[in-house]
Write a protein that holds these residues in place. Structure first.
Motif, short mmCIF file in Angstrom:
data_model
loop_
_atom_site.label_atom_id
_atom_site.label_comp_id
_atom_site.label_asym_id
_atom_site.label_seq_id
_atom_site.Cartn_x
_atom_site.Cartn_y
_atom_site.Cartn_z
N ILE A 118 3.17 6.29 -2.45
CA ILE A 118 4.22 6.89 -2.79
C ILE A 118 4.10 7.14 -4.48
N ARG A 119 4.09 6.12 -5.22
CA ARG A 119 3.88 6.34 -6.48
C ARG A 119 2.82 7.28 -6.99
N ASP A 120 1.79 7.19 -6.24
CA ASP A 120 0.49 8.08 -6.69
C ASP A 120 0.79 9.59 -6.34
N GLU A 161 0.77 -1.34 0.31
CA GLU A 161 -0.17 0.14 0.00
C GLU A 161 0.78 1.23 0.07
N LEU A 162 1.82 1.18 0.83
CA LEU A 162 2.88 2.50 0.72
C LEU A 162 3.66 2.86 -0.54
N TYR A 175 1.49 5.34 6.59
CA TYR A 175 1.42 3.94 6.21
C TYR A 175 2.13 2.97 6.76
N GLU A 176 3.35 3.27 7.22
CA GLU A 176 4.35 2.22 7.69
C GLU A 176 4.81 3.20 9.07
N PRO A 177 4.16 3.28 10.05
CA PRO A 177 4.74 4.31 11.23
C PRO A 177 5.95 3.46 12.02
#
Length: 171
Positions: A103-105, A98-99, A144-146
């Motif tokens: 990031i790409r978006d 998801e991250l 998204y990834e704390p």
């Protein structure tokens, strides 16, 4: 008193110019660095001439104080300009699908790798970002990834690839 204030003012201009000149040189922008170096030297000679013409303890202290304050101002200006790019490595324990997409978006290029850490499989994302966009990237990772581990490296030179296309679009 006027000379003392002039010394302080010159130092508050001189040191930030020195800071920017150094940064431009490191970033490979030699023409700008040369121009800033010329300005820097003129200010330096002028200020030092004032100090030596009327050599007093107060003048020397103000000169040194101005230098220290100039470093603070130069650092502030450098952070605001945020010239250049960083290569950011994002390390995670679980595959961050998801991250990667988020990031790409947001216009960043991402390359991901799988590796073996001390306690098992780990994942690394490489993201090239303009320093002006570092906060955006950090916020995405935090959301998204704390628990991710981030490392940023200064990138002086690079060529081609999706990352370059993404950087041009995002600026």
């Amino acid at each position: 008193m006027g000379q003392i204030l002039l010394i302080l003012l010159l130092q508050l201009i001189y040191v930030p110019v020195l800071t920017l000149r150094t940064i431009m040189l490191v970033k490979g922008r030699t023409i700008i660095a040369g121009v800033l170096g010329t300005v820097e030297t003129l200010i330096y000679i002028f200020a030092l001439g004032i100090v030596f013409r009327d050599l007093t303890t107060v003048g020397m202290i103000v000169y040194a104080l101005g230098f220290g304050l100039g470093i603070l101002i130069g650092g502030f200006v450098e952070r605001k300009l945020a010239i250049g790019y960083n290569m950011i490595q994002v390390h995670t324990q679980d595959f961050p699908a998801e991250l990667i997409q988020v990031i790409r978006d947001n216009g960043f290029g991402v390359t991901h790798y799988q590796g073996q850490g001390r306690d098992g499989i780990r994942y690394r994302l490489d993201v090239l970002a303009a320093r002006t966009r570092m906060k955006v990237l950090r916020n995405l990772v935090e959301e998204y990834e704390p628990k991710a581990f981030l490392v940023a490296f200064d990138s002086v030179d690079f060529k081609g690839g999706y990352m370059l296309k993404g950087l041009k679009r995002s600026q």
